[in-house]
Design a protein around this motif. Structure first.
Motif, PDB file in Angstrom:
ATOM      1  N   PHE A 111      76.952   7.106  48.051  1.00  0.00           N
ATOM      2  CA  PHE A 111      76.754   7.561  49.358  1.00  0.00           C
ATOM      3  C   PHE A 111      76.996   7.048  50.848  1.00  0.00           C
ATOM      4  CE2 PHE A 111      73.203   7.405  53.512  1.00  0.00           C
ATOM      5  CZ  PHE A 111      72.766   8.816  53.249  1.00  0.00           C
ATOM      6  N   PRO A 112      77.683   6.913  52.214  1.00  0.00           N
ATOM      7  CA  PRO A 112      78.968   6.589  52.349  1.00  0.00           C
ATOM      8  C   PRO A 112      77.532   5.276  52.887  1.00  0.00           C
ATOM      9  CG  PRO A 112      78.381   9.136  52.707  1.00  0.00           C
ATOM     10  CD  PRO A 112      77.441   8.274  52.031  1.00  0.00           C
ATOM     11  N   ASN A 113      78.810   3.990  53.107  1.00  0.00           N
ATOM     12  CA  ASN A 113      77.978   2.730  53.836  1.00  0.00           C
ATOM     13  C   ASN A 113      76.924   2.169  53.454  1.00  0.00           C
ATOM     14  OD1 ASN A 113      80.142   2.642  55.995  1.00  0.00           O
ATOM     15  ND2 ASN A 113      79.033   4.517  57.235  1.00  0.00           N
ATOM     16  N   SER A 114      77.045   2.576  51.823  1.00  0.00           N
ATOM     17  CA  SER A 114      75.223   1.780  51.346  1.00  0.00           C
ATOM     18  C   SER A 114      75.857   0.752  50.742  1.00  0.00           C
ATOM     19  CB  SER A 114      74.834   3.342  50.832  1.00  0.00           C
ATOM     20  OG  SER A 114      75.907   3.510  49.700  1.00  0.00           O
ATOM     21  N   THR A 115      76.119   0.152  50.453  1.00  0.00           N
ATOM     22  CA  THR A 115      77.255  -1.322  49.862  1.00  0.00           C
ATOM     23  C   THR A 115      75.910  -2.502  50.475  1.00  0.00           C
ATOM     24  OG1 THR A 115      79.146  -0.683  49.306  1.00  0.00           O
ATOM     25  CG2 THR A 115      78.396  -3.138  49.226  1.00  0.00           C
ATOM     26  N   PRO A 116      75.042  -2.721  49.879  1.00  0.00           N
ATOM     27  CA  PRO A 116      74.466  -3.752  50.199  1.00  0.00           C
ATOM     28  C   PRO A 116      75.143  -5.402  50.516  1.00  0.00           C
ATOM     29  CG  PRO A 116      73.654  -2.944  47.938  1.00  0.00           C
ATOM     30  CD  PRO A 116      74.822  -2.444  48.219  1.00  0.00           C
ATOM     31  N   LEU A 117      74.492  -5.805  51.702  1.00  0.00           N
ATOM     32  CA  LEU A 117      75.741  -6.597  52.560  1.00  0.00           C
ATOM     33  C   LEU A 117      74.278  -8.107  52.105  1.00  0.00           C
ATOM     34  CD1 LEU A 117      75.257  -5.634  55.919  1.00  0.00           C
ATOM     35  CD2 LEU A 117      77.493  -5.608  54.530  1.00  0.00           C
ATOM     36  N   SER A 118      74.672  -9.491  51.998  1.00  0.00           N
ATOM     37  CA  SER A 118      74.171 -10.994  50.931  1.00  0.00           C
ATOM     38  C   SER A 118      73.360 -11.298  53.092  1.00  0.00           C
ATOM     39  CB  SER A 118      75.493 -11.552  50.957  1.00  0.00           C
ATOM     40  OG  SER A 118      76.638 -11.908  51.663  1.00  0.00           O
ATOM     41  N   HIS A 119      74.321 -10.614  53.847  1.00  0.00           N
ATOM     42  CA  HIS A 119      73.586 -11.413  55.126  1.00  0.00           C
ATOM     43  C   HIS A 119      73.676 -10.008  56.158  1.00  0.00           C
ATOM     44  CE1 HIS A 119      74.387 -15.113  53.466  1.00  0.00           C
ATOM     45  NE2 HIS A 119      73.753 -15.361  53.856  1.00  0.00           N
ATOM     46  N   ARG A 121      73.853  -9.380  60.681  1.00  0.00           N
ATOM     47  CA  ARG A 121      74.333 -10.097  61.817  1.00  0.00           C
ATOM     48  C   ARG A 121      74.083 -11.454  61.944  1.00  0.00           C
ATOM     49  NH1 ARG A 121      75.635  -4.833  65.120  1.00  0.00           N
ATOM     50  NH2 ARG A 121      75.123  -3.198  63.437  1.00  0.00           N
ATOM     51  N   ALA A 122      73.314 -11.965  61.928  1.00  0.00           N
ATOM     52  CA  ALA A 122      73.108 -13.195  62.566  1.00  0.00           C
ATOM     53  C   ALA A 122      72.585 -14.277  61.872  1.00  0.00           C
ATOM     54  CB  ALA A 122      71.725 -12.864  62.867  1.00  0.00           C
ATOM     55  N   GLY A 123      72.783 -14.015  59.906  1.00  0.00           N
ATOM     56  CA  GLY A 123      73.893 -14.702  59.661  1.00  0.00           C
ATOM     57  C   GLY A 123      72.445 -14.879  58.218  1.00  0.00           C
ATOM     58  N   ARG A 124      71.207 -14.166  58.420  1.00  0.00           N
ATOM     59  CA  ARG A 124      69.884 -14.491  58.244  1.00  0.00           C
ATOM     60  C   ARG A 124      70.690 -13.521  56.539  1.00  0.00           C
ATOM     61  NH1 ARG A 124      66.313 -12.679  62.965  1.00  0.00           N
ATOM     62  NH2 ARG A 124      68.187 -10.473  61.950  1.00  0.00           N
ATOM     63  N   PHE A 125      69.922 -14.414  55.094  1.00  0.00           N
ATOM     64  CA  PHE A 125      69.720 -13.902  53.896  1.00  0.00           C
ATOM     65  C   PHE A 125      69.366 -12.204  53.877  1.00  0.00           C
ATOM     66  CE2 PHE A 125      68.076 -13.538  49.882  1.00  0.00           C
ATOM     67  CZ  PHE A 125      69.319 -13.354  49.028  1.00  0.00           C
ATOM     68  N   LEU A 126      70.111 -11.630  53.187  1.00  0.00           N
ATOM     69  CA  LEU A 126      69.448  -9.881  52.473  1.00  0.00           C
ATOM     70  C   LEU A 126      69.079 -10.205  51.452  1.00  0.00           C
ATOM     71  CD1 LEU A 126      71.354  -7.877  55.254  1.00  0.00           C
ATOM     72  CD2 LEU A 126      69.305  -8.606  55.317  1.00  0.00           C
ATOM     73  N   ARG A 127      68.286  -9.458  50.724  1.00  0.00           N
ATOM     74  CA  ARG A 127      67.745  -9.874  49.640  1.00  0.00           C
ATOM     75  C   ARG A 127      68.119  -8.386  48.812  1.00  0.00           C
ATOM     76  NH1 ARG A 127      61.974 -11.157  46.490  1.00  0.00           N
ATOM     77  NH2 ARG A 127      61.801 -12.862  48.301  1.00  0.00           N
ATOM     78  N   PRO A 128      69.403  -8.040  48.294  1.00  0.00           N
ATOM     79  CA  PRO A 128      69.000  -6.359  47.486  1.00  0.00           C
ATOM     80  C   PRO A 128      68.304  -5.914  46.334  1.00  0.00           C
ATOM     81  CG  PRO A 128      71.230  -7.503  47.397  1.00  0.00           C
ATOM     82  CD  PRO A 128      69.554  -8.499  47.884  1.00  0.00           C
ATOM     83  N   PHE A 129      67.514  -5.263  47.175  1.00  0.00           N
ATOM     84  CA  PHE A 129      66.224  -4.169  45.709  1.00  0.00           C
ATOM     85  C   PHE A 129      67.183  -3.930  44.575  1.00  0.00           C
ATOM     86  CE2 PHE A 129      63.381  -1.182  44.143  1.00  0.00           C
ATOM     87  CZ  PHE A 129      62.490  -1.250  44.372  1.00  0.00           C
ATOM     88  N   PRO A 130      66.131  -4.686  43.321  1.00  0.00           N
ATOM     89  CA  PRO A 130      66.976  -4.624  42.573  1.00  0.00           C
ATOM     90  C   PRO A 130      67.360  -2.995  41.453  1.00  0.00           C
ATOM     91  CG  PRO A 130      64.840  -5.504  42.152  1.00  0.00           C
ATOM     92  CD  PRO A 130      64.785  -5.506  43.475  1.00  0.00           C
ATOM     93  N   LEU A 131      68.345  -2.708  41.057  1.00  0.00           N
ATOM     94  CA  LEU A 131      67.921  -1.245  40.767  1.00  0.00           C
ATOM     95  C   LEU A 131      68.671  -1.355  38.944  1.00  0.00           C
ATOM     96  CD1 LEU A 131      70.583   0.141  43.936  1.00  0.00           C
ATOM     97  CD2 LEU A 131      67.932   0.534  43.102  1.00  0.00           C
ATOM     98  N   PRO A 132      68.843  -0.123  38.267  1.00  0.00           N
ATOM     99  CA  PRO A 132      68.318   0.822  38.552  1.00  0.00           C
ATOM    100  C   PRO A 132      67.001   1.010  38.713  1.00  0.00           C
ATOM    101  CG  PRO A 132      68.598   0.860  36.461  1.00  0.00           C
ATOM    102  CD  PRO A 132      69.117  -0.670  37.255  1.00  0.00           C
ATOM    103  N   VAL A 133      66.764   2.488  39.274  1.00  0.00           N
ATOM    104  CA  VAL A 133      65.574   2.882  39.470  1.00  0.00           C
ATOM    105  C   VAL A 133      65.407   4.392  39.559  1.00  0.00           C
ATOM    106  CG1 VAL A 133      65.649   3.397  42.034  1.00  0.00           C
ATOM    107  CG2 VAL A 133      63.063   2.288  41.089  1.00  0.00           C
ATOM    108  N   VAL A 134      64.812   5.080  38.902  1.00  0.00           N
ATOM    109  CA  VAL A 134      64.549   6.303  38.868  1.00  0.00           C
ATOM    110  C   VAL A 134      63.044   6.794  39.966  1.00  0.00           C
ATOM    111  CG1 VAL A 134      63.995   8.737  37.371  1.00  0.00           C
ATOM    112  CG2 VAL A 134      65.133   6.363  37.114  1.00  0.00           C
TER     113      VAL A 134
END
Length: 172
Positions: A111-119, A121-134
């Protein structure tokens, strides 16, 4: 004659503005001002969405919101969290995983532009959802077209029964 026409035009503008305001307040129309999906005026429909459709979804219907900073939940004029407007990327039975290049894969398709980011734009930490999932029958995977969108990459699956299809009326 000209003055009468001006009064009529003013009345029409006021009437149309009042109707639009009432429809937005009643949540039949959605005014989107975020960059996650095209900005504009959207119509909310009560029908089952398909892949590629846009949907309006309450923040609370996502499976992983406990870690999310309150700044992400915009409030409406009544103090309630504003629903998100996102694109349906995955439905029942779809396998959601992360590819070697970081992109989200849906049934092995990136899916285009879908790489999860670590932070954000304001520098706040982002927690990617654990994958894989069905995805289960009552789950949907929602993404935005923007790399910076806040969607299922971080919030997890959403409850399909809480999603309303949304179609753009006027995009600006």
């Amino acid at each position: 004659m000209c003055r009468r026409k001006q009064k009529q035009n003013a009345l029409i503008v006021i009437l149309v503005g009042s109707i639009l305001a009432a429809l937005i307040c009643s949540e039949c129309l959605i005014l989107n001002t975020t960059a996650s999906v095209p900005r504009g005026l959207w119509l909310k429909l009560d029908c089952i969405p398909k892949k590629g459709d846009f949907v309006q979804v309450p923040v609370e219907s996502f499976s992983s919101i406990e870690w999310v900073p309150s700044e992400y939940f915009r409030k409406n004029m009544w103090g309630k969290s504003k629903p998100f407007l996102k694109k349906v990327a995955g439905l029942h039975g779809d396998l959601i995983e992360q590819g070697d290049n970081g992109l989200i894969l849906i049934n092995s398709v990136p899916f285009p532009n879908s790489t999860p980011l670590s932070h954000d734009r304001a520098g706040r930490f982002l927690r990617p959802f654990p994958l894989p999932v069905v995805l289960a029958s009552d789950e949907v995977w929602l993404l935005s077209d923007s790399l910076f969108g806040f969607d299922s990459r971080y919030l997890g699956t959403a409850n399909l029964s809480k999603c309303y299809k949304a179609v753009p009326l006027i995009i600006f």
